[in-house]
Design a protein around this motif. Structure first.
Motif, PDB file in Angstrom:
ATOM      1  N   ASN A   1     -87.679 -11.649  57.803  1.00 18.50           N
ATOM      2  CA  ASN A   1     -88.626 -12.018  56.737  1.00 18.50           C
ATOM      3  C   ASN A   1     -88.382 -13.404  56.155  1.00 18.50           C
ATOM      4  O   ASN A   1     -88.893 -13.713  55.082  1.00 18.50           O
ATOM      5  N   SER A   2     -87.565 -14.232  56.817  1.00 20.41           N
ATOM      6  CA  SER A   2     -87.294 -15.557  56.271  1.00 20.41           C
ATOM      7  C   SER A   2     -86.847 -16.498  57.378  1.00 20.41           C
ATOM      8  O   SER A   2     -86.583 -16.080  58.501  1.00 20.41           O
ATOM      9  N   CYS A   3     -86.763 -17.787  57.023  1.00 17.18           N
ATOM     10  CA  CYS A   3     -86.309 -18.807  57.960  1.00 17.18           C
ATOM     11  C   CYS A   3     -85.448 -19.787  57.172  1.00 17.18           C
ATOM     12  O   CYS A   3     -85.791 -20.161  56.049  1.00 17.18           O
TER      13      CYS A   3
ATOM     14  N   GLU B   1     -85.097 -23.257  52.944  1.00 17.06           N
ATOM     15  CA  GLU B   1     -85.265 -21.826  53.180  1.00 17.06           C
ATOM     16  C   GLU B   1     -86.660 -21.390  52.750  1.00 17.06           C
ATOM     17  O   GLU B   1     -87.146 -21.794  51.702  1.00 17.06           O
ATOM     18  N   SER B   2     -87.279 -20.571  53.573  1.00 18.22           N
ATOM     19  CA  SER B   2     -88.584 -20.009  53.251  1.00 18.22           C
ATOM     20  C   SER B   2     -88.490 -18.493  53.354  1.00 18.22           C
ATOM     21  O   SER B   2     -88.196 -17.955  54.414  1.00 18.22           O
ATOM     22  N   GLU B   3     -88.712 -17.831  52.228  1.00 18.73           N
ATOM     23  CA  GLU B   3     -88.663 -16.370  52.204  1.00 18.73           C
ATOM     24  C   GLU B   3     -90.050 -15.749  52.256  1.00 18.73           C
ATOM     25  O   GLU B   3     -90.186 -14.573  52.549  1.00 18.73           O
ATOM     26  N   VAL B   4     -91.070 -16.546  51.918  1.00 16.76           N
ATOM     27  CA  VAL B   4     -92.456 -16.073  51.976  1.00 16.76           C
ATOM     28  C   VAL B   4     -93.323 -17.206  52.500  1.00 16.76           C
ATOM     29  O   VAL B   4     -93.015 -18.383  52.301  1.00 16.76           O
ATOM     30  N   PRO B   5     -94.413 -16.920  53.185  1.00 16.03           N
ATOM     31  CA  PRO B   5     -95.290 -17.975  53.677  1.00 16.03           C
ATOM     32  C   PRO B   5     -95.819 -18.853  52.540  1.00 16.03           C
ATOM     33  O   PRO B   5     -96.159 -18.362  51.466  1.00 16.03           O
TER      34      PRO B   5
ATOM     35  N   ARG C   1     -94.144 -21.066  50.762  1.00 14.26           N
ATOM     36  CA  ARG C   1     -93.131 -21.470  49.769  1.00 14.26           C
ATOM     37  C   ARG C   1     -91.865 -21.865  50.490  1.00 14.26           C
ATOM     38  O   ARG C   1     -91.504 -21.265  51.501  1.00 14.26           O
TER      39      ARG C   1
END
Length: 71
Positions: free
Chosen positions: A38-40, A58-62, A64
């Motif tokens: 769910n993240s990158c 870091e991106s935890e939601v599309p 953002r």
């Protein structure tokens, strides 16, 4: 919590921008990409020893993204 870590960096910006010569850190590691379910996360280290700085995205939601600078 993450924004609290950004305040010292923002406070130091006038010191860095007022320098006569640009201060450049040499990359000491390759980019590290970590894909999770769910993240990158994208990280890289610059400098060594007491001059080491870690830059991370870091991106935890599309839509953002967080930027992290530690040093």
């Amino acid at each position: 919590m993450r924004t609290a870590a950004l305040f010292p960096v923002i406070a130091a910006m006038p010191l860095l921008t007022g320098a006569a010569e640009p201060f450049r850190l040499t990359p000491s590691t390759p980019w590290e990409v970590n894909y999770a379910e769910n993240s990158c996360r994208l990280n890289r280290e610059f400098g060594t020893g007491d001059n080491k700085v870690v830059l991370g995205f870091e991106s935890e939601v599309p839509g953002r993204m967080d930027m992290i600078v530690l040093g």
